[in-house]
Write a protein that holds these residues in place. Structure first.
Motif, PDB file in Angstrom:
ATOM      1  N   HIS A 220      43.756  -9.541   0.900  1.00  0.00           N
ATOM      2  CA  HIS A 220      44.197 -10.930   0.913  1.00  0.00           C
ATOM      3  C   HIS A 220      43.308 -11.787   0.031  1.00  0.00           C
ATOM      4  N   VAL A 221      43.943 -12.622  -0.780  1.00  0.00           N
ATOM      5  CA  VAL A 221      43.215 -13.691  -1.457  1.00  0.00           C
ATOM      6  C   VAL A 221      43.102 -14.835  -0.459  1.00  0.00           C
ATOM      7  N   LEU A 222      41.874 -15.314  -0.243  1.00  0.00           N
ATOM      8  CA  LEU A 222      41.673 -16.372   0.746  1.00  0.00           C
ATOM      9  C   LEU A 222      42.081 -17.725   0.163  1.00  0.00           C
TER      10      LEU A 222
ATOM     11  N   GLU B  78      31.410 -12.361   9.790  1.00  0.00           N
ATOM     12  CA  GLU B  78      30.649 -13.038   8.730  1.00  0.00           C
ATOM     13  C   GLU B  78      29.467 -12.203   8.287  1.00  0.00           C
ATOM     14  N   THR B  79      29.225 -11.084   8.975  1.00  0.00           N
ATOM     15  CA  THR B  79      28.059 -10.265   8.587  1.00  0.00           C
ATOM     16  C   THR B  79      28.409  -8.802   8.345  1.00  0.00           C
ATOM     17  N   SER B  80      29.694  -8.401   8.485  1.00  0.00           N
ATOM     18  CA  SER B  80      30.067  -7.024   8.160  1.00  0.00           C
ATOM     19  C   SER B  80      31.382  -7.075   7.389  1.00  0.00           C
ATOM     20  N   ASP B  81      31.968  -5.900   7.045  1.00  0.00           N
ATOM     21  CA  ASP B  81      33.224  -5.943   6.316  1.00  0.00           C
ATOM     22  C   ASP B  81      34.426  -5.851   7.262  1.00  0.00           C
ATOM     23  N   TYR B  82      34.209  -6.086   8.546  1.00  0.00           N
ATOM     24  CA  TYR B  82      35.342  -6.109   9.453  1.00  0.00           C
ATOM     25  C   TYR B  82      36.255  -7.286   9.113  1.00  0.00           C
ATOM     26  N   ALA B  83      37.542  -7.007   9.029  1.00  0.00           N
ATOM     27  CA  ALA B  83      38.522  -8.078   8.844  1.00  0.00           C
ATOM     28  C   ALA B  83      39.858  -7.591   9.364  1.00  0.00           C
ATOM     29  N   ALA B  84      40.615  -8.481   9.968  1.00  0.00           N
ATOM     30  CA  ALA B  84      41.925  -8.118  10.481  1.00  0.00           C
ATOM     31  C   ALA B  84      42.802  -9.353  10.533  1.00  0.00           C
ATOM     32  N   ASN B  85      44.088  -9.102  10.521  1.00  0.00           N
ATOM     33  CA  ASN B  85      45.026 -10.179  10.760  1.00  0.00           C
ATOM     34  C   ASN B  85      44.780 -10.708  12.170  1.00  0.00           C
ATOM     35  N   VAL B  86      44.834 -12.014  12.345  1.00  0.00           N
ATOM     36  CA  VAL B  86      44.589 -12.587  13.666  1.00  0.00           C
ATOM     37  C   VAL B  86      45.542 -11.981  14.693  1.00  0.00           C
TER      38      VAL B  86
ATOM     39  N   VAL C 277      29.595 -12.506  14.328  1.00  0.00           N
ATOM     40  CA  VAL C 277      30.703 -13.198  14.960  1.00  0.00           C
ATOM     41  C   VAL C 277      31.836 -13.374  13.953  1.00  0.00           C
ATOM     42  N   LEU C 278      33.031 -13.657  14.514  1.00  0.00           N
ATOM     43  CA  LEU C 278      34.200 -13.787  13.654  1.00  0.00           C
ATOM     44  C   LEU C 278      34.330 -15.187  13.079  1.00  0.00           C
ATOM     45  N   GLY C 279      34.764 -15.229  11.805  1.00  0.00           N
ATOM     46  CA  GLY C 279      35.233 -16.470  11.222  1.00  0.00           C
ATOM     47  C   GLY C 279      36.729 -16.353  11.015  1.00  0.00           C
ATOM     48  N   LEU C 280      37.389 -17.472  10.805  1.00  0.00           N
ATOM     49  CA  LEU C 280      38.829 -17.425  10.539  1.00  0.00           C
ATOM     50  C   LEU C 280      39.099 -17.938   9.137  1.00  0.00           C
ATOM     51  N   ALA C 281      40.125 -17.404   8.525  1.00  0.00           N
ATOM     52  CA  ALA C 281      40.530 -17.879   7.206  1.00  0.00           C
ATOM     53  C   ALA C 281      42.015 -17.630   7.068  1.00  0.00           C
ATOM     54  N   ARG C 282      42.615 -18.260   6.082  1.00  0.00           N
ATOM     55  CA  ARG C 282      44.007 -17.951   5.793  1.00  0.00           C
ATOM     56  C   ARG C 282      44.054 -17.159   4.486  1.00  0.00           C
ATOM     57  N   GLY C 283      45.025 -16.241   4.397  1.00  0.00           N
ATOM     58  CA  GLY C 283      45.063 -15.367   3.235  1.00  0.00           C
ATOM     59  C   GLY C 283      46.469 -15.162   2.686  1.00  0.00           C
ATOM     60  N   ILE C 284      46.518 -14.753   1.427  1.00  0.00           N
ATOM     61  CA  ILE C 284      47.770 -14.404   0.745  1.00  0.00           C
ATOM     62  C   ILE C 284      47.672 -12.929   0.404  1.00  0.00           C
ATOM     63  N   GLU C 285      48.585 -12.146   0.914  1.00  0.00           N
ATOM     64  CA  GLU C 285      48.508 -10.702   0.684  1.00  0.00           C
ATOM     65  C   GLU C 285      48.858 -10.393  -0.766  1.00  0.00           C
ATOM     66  N   VAL C 286      47.940  -9.728  -1.464  1.00  0.00           N
ATOM     67  CA  VAL C 286      48.176  -9.386  -2.872  1.00  0.00           C
ATOM     68  C   VAL C 286      48.034  -7.887  -3.124  1.00  0.00           C
ATOM     69  N   GLY C 287      47.593  -7.152  -2.112  1.00  0.00           N
ATOM     70  CA  GLY C 287      47.465  -5.703  -2.288  1.00  0.00           C
ATOM     71  C   GLY C 287      47.577  -5.006  -0.958  1.00  0.00           C
ATOM     72  N   HIS C 288      47.910  -3.728  -1.025  1.00  0.00           N
ATOM     73  CA  HIS C 288      48.090  -2.963   0.199  1.00  0.00           C
ATOM     74  C   HIS C 288      47.783  -1.505  -0.135  1.00  0.00           C
TER      75      HIS C 288
ATOM     76  N   ALA D  15      47.016 -15.565   8.893  1.00  0.00           N
ATOM     77  CA  ALA D  15      45.746 -15.973   9.488  1.00  0.00           C
ATOM     78  C   ALA D  15      44.883 -14.728   9.652  1.00  0.00           C
ATOM     79  N   LEU D  16      43.655 -14.802   9.160  1.00  0.00           N
ATOM     80  CA  LEU D  16      42.761 -13.649   9.152  1.00  0.00           C
ATOM     81  C   LEU D  16      41.503 -13.939   9.961  1.00  0.00           C
TER      82      LEU D  16
END
Lengths: 569, 569
Positions: free
Chosen positions: B211-213, B225-233, B403-414, B220-221
């Motif tokens: 996702h491009v933020l 903030e300290t690892s590469d964990y990320a997921a769709n909300v 801890v988790l942060g939230l952001a919005r993203g545009i899916e550009v790759g899969h 919603a993602l």
């Protein structure tokens, strides 16, 4: 590129269902694979070649000042209805209905889309001239797709469209594109001719086709061997051979019991075929539209050109006469026909070269007889004269420069001065220097990118496969390694040479697949790499590399310096 | 490039019908123009940006060992029927009937075509692993095309497909592509996150979305903030906050005559919202498939996650309870609901964070009242506990890191580990090392090339227009000439600087259109050129150029050396 990391899959057998050599070789080399009728997947090898063509096309179009953009493949019916082409284009236009029941087509060409773009984007003469081009996938729903990518349904085309405030500007850009196309095909290393084309219904604007010369080409071309004159044989003018000599023979019947062709009559009489005239009996129409019996005369060594004949008054819908009509008008059977002694009035049309004959031979309109010593003005009236034959090799070039040669060609490009057909139909206007809204003049310029790949093979191949011109080869130099897995000295030397060639700017490929030499060399020849260098244990011992050009019959053992010199050309 | 010879046409007005900023700015900058719903022409400026994206994608795919090829846009129905996708894909698949009444589609993706290619081309494990990719035009017949090229019907996609002898090889290539995508988006200069995606019906294979933020993103993602964990909300796990404290309060009714929300109740009581639980009344089904009344409890500061809820037993087809059902089971009206004192047996599902509460507040099932001091085990049974809420910023990351942060993203790759779904359905096999025919494992990897252009703008813009990352800018430096037609010294100096920059490898453009400075600068800012250099008579006198970075608020007057240092970064 290392071939061990590239997907190369050649076929041993020649595919049975391919009709032309380029289709056979592209399948055999694994460049393309059929997905459905007229639809081909381009393998990595095939795409690599197509990309080389695209790159040259783009570079030269950019150099010429054209600007790349991209229009959608799918275009709405409404757009195509503005020019009437939705109906006129015919079943080659692939029509599509979307989920909302709206009609679209998969574009075969983009005059409508670019004119729509232009009418929104161009407001003033100050923005002109401008030439937009794109390199995109097009579609023509061919009734009989064949010859592989030569006549595929989905194909890659470069299409360009220029806009001009006046005809002079269009003419200048037409010339610019003509020169650009010449540069493109020259850079691609192809033997080609620019051929003056019939503009037909478009109405007198200029048009040239660019043909790659190949014996298998669909089009017959005539070209001057000393100037740039070239035309489709269907259109090439056969000029008059000049004034006729004075009559010297008297009329006499020749007994030709079984001789029904000019060749046979000339042989019997021991005269040149050029002294005979053959008579083709056809039915045209007179000024009132009534059927009219016509005898078209061409020299014994010439062929009637049906397109030229059809352009003469009353001949638009001509047909061959029946034997009954021939008997009725001439009183003879076919094989002995001629312009003398017809039973009823007929129209005689003589080709220019027949009109220039004296003391010539024609059929006598009597079974078993011809007449010799025929002379216009003395034995029959001066004829209606026209150019109604195909040119032949050795004819004078219509531009007065040299004589014509013949060749066959594959059309790969077309430049066209369209004029205002589209800008008027689609109400595309710009303001001129006086503030008046005018329709810009347009040109369009196409190149069949995917077709060029096949055409180049038709022109450049031998029994072992493809012989790419340097600019189109997937790679320019193949470094072939003998037994790479079991001989690390050989493998190291090959890697070093490969790295050196890459660093020196050569488009080199390393064949490190570990195939036996015979299979490896067969592949490299089949896929047409211009230069092959073999690295082997024996060569290393001798301090040499085995070099062979694709078009050579023998290999040479060269030391390192000589090899590099050779590759540099 | 000289802008006087390029077709640049910006708009003064912001287009009224564009909903998102990227669509507005692409129209205003003249990058695209609409041909029909969801169909866009890419102008020279727009295409120039898209080509920059394509080039980075190709370079990194090639570097990763993937091999480019090209498959047809038009593909036969029979192929899509082999996997059942002809029917399953739904109305987004644009179906086409050709002149021979054969069915085809305009491909939205090419799993079938590449598997067909592979089953013909791949015979042995020795040819594996292999990763084929293409950059081609795709089509999805969106029911509601919008946001310009962000959700167009015709678009450019890079799609890649890999083939493997076993799952380990697939996993290695999946990681390779994951890393390659990270390099691509990093090189493009985009802020992005790789997000673990739900593999849904595919069955447990790995899948990540890139996702491009951007604040305007549709997704919603949640990300650590300290690892590469990320997921769709929708999918991010809300971990348990840990054990609950001991009960210290006694149960008591709270008079809440008008307080129907947790916020209002907490405000009235002067307690943190986190001490309240809201009760959502829904109808699921019991083990026998009969309707069951369920109360789902989440903390007052949390939101129910419907996707998580639906994954619980009996909840696949849940619905909200009606007011009549609520009255029947709880004897109350909405706004005062809670798990205590129900009139009939109900199922209570508590979110993990509710299960961890002590001394909390719920509705009393009596209009006008809530109950405080509620404790599990004492006042009501220990609940069924599950993760049924959306994560919020500040939640612990499920991977235990930060801890988790939230952001919005545009899916550009899969990237997707497909497994053997397609190779089995289409009977694609290769021989393994033991000579046994096996179905290769497959991965597929997509990048929305045209969509990236829009996503980059969503992320990088200001009031004056686009702010391209360096790698995507149509040009990197604009040399703006003040009054070029009337001041040849200025014009010569600008030409010299332009030539010098080109020679030094800068992607420079010369704005020699002769516009007034205000219009010229507005254009250069709108189209997002990172560096602007102004050549003027005043500057020449002072021996300086006026330099301004796109993201700076002030210009600087720099001498020649300082300018070049600045541009070199």
């Amino acid at each position: 590129m290392r071939l061990s990391q590239f997907h190369l899959r050649t076929e041993k057998e020649t595919p049975a269902d391919a009709e032309v050599i380029s289709h056979k070789l592209m399948l055999k080399a694994g460049m393309i694979r059929k997905l459905a009728a007229g639809l081909y997947t381009w393998s990595p090898l095939g795409l690599r070649v197509m990309r080389k063509v695209e790159a040259v096309v783009r570079e030269e179009m950019n150099r010429a000042g054209a600007i790349e953009m991209a229009m959608p493949s799918i275009q709405p019916k409404e757009l195509w209805e503005e020019t009437g082409r939705w109906a006129k284009f015919g079943p080659q236009l692939l029509k599509i209905r979307d989920r909302k029941e709206q009609d679209f087509c998969f574009t075969p060409t983009a005059e409508e889309a670019v004119t729509d773009f232009a009418r929104n984007e161009l407001a003033s003469y100050k923005q002109l001239p401008v030439n937009f081009y794109q390199v995109t996938t097009k579609f023509r729903d061919e009734i009989r797709p064949r010859f592989g990518v030569m006549r595929a349904r989905e194909f890659v085309m470069k299409d360009a469209y220029s806009f001009h405030i006046d005809d002079d500007s269009l003419a200048a850009e037409y010339r610019n594109m003509y020169d650009t196309y010449s540069r493109i095909f020259t850079r691609l290393g192809l033997k080609f001719r620019a051929v003056f084309a019939d503009t037909g219904a478009i109405g007198g604007s200029a048009s040239h086709e660019f043909h790659v010369l190949a014996d298998s080409g669909e089009d017959a071309l005539a070209f001057s061997e000393t100037s740039d004159y070239a035309a489709n044989v269907e259109l090439a003018e056969a000029v008059s051979p000049g004034g006729r000599v004075a009559a010297s023979e008297s009329l006499r019947d020749i007994d030709t019991p079984t001789q029904k062709t000019c060749e046979d009559v000339a042989a019997l009489m021991g005269i040149p075929l050029q002294r005979t005239a053959k008579s083709v009996a056809i039915i045209g129409s007179d000024a009132d539209g009534k059927e009219q019996f016509v005898l078209a005369l061409v020299r014994g060594d010439h062929m009637v050109n049906e397109i030229k004949l059809a352009k003469l008054p009353g001949m638009a819908d001509y047909r061959l006469a029946t034997e009954a009509e021939i008997a009725d008008y001439l009183g003879s059977e076919p094989g002995f026909l001629g312009p003398l002694d017809a039973k009823k009035p007929i129209r005689v049309i003589a080709d220019r070269s027949v009109a220039a004959l004296a003391d010539f031979v024609v059929g006598a309109n009597k079974p078993g007889f011809h007449i010799a010593g025929v002379n216009w003005g003395r034995d029959l009236p001066e004829p209606e004269t026209a150019d109604i034959r195909n040119v032949v090799a050795g004819d004078a070039s219509p531009d007065g420069k040299g004589v014509l040669g013949l060749a066959r060609g594959i059309e790969v490009g077309h430049v066209f001065a369209l004029g205002r057909k589209y800008s008027e139909a689609m109400k595309c206007t710009v303001l001129d220097a006086n503030g008046k809204a005018v329709n810009p003049a347009m040109g369009c310029y196409g190149i069949g990118v995917s077709r060029i790949v096949a055409a180049a093979i038709e022109q450049n191949h031998d029994a072992n496969g493809i012989r790419w011109p340097a600019a189109m080869a997937p790679w320019n130099v193949a470094v072939c390694v003998i037994n790479p897995k079991n001989d690390s000295a050989v493998s190291d030397a090959a890697e070093a040479l490969y790295a050196e060639l890459k660093a020196a700017g050569f488009d080199a490929v390393l064949d490190d697949r570990g195939l036996r030499p015979g299979s490896m060399f067969a592949d490299i020849e089949l896929i047409g790499i211009p230069h092959r260098v073999v690295v082997s244990g024996r060569g290393l011992e001798a301090g040499t590399f085995e070099y062979r050009a694709r078009d050579a019959t023998e290999s040479e053992n060269l030391d390192h310096e000589t090899l590099l010199g050779k590759l540099r050309g």
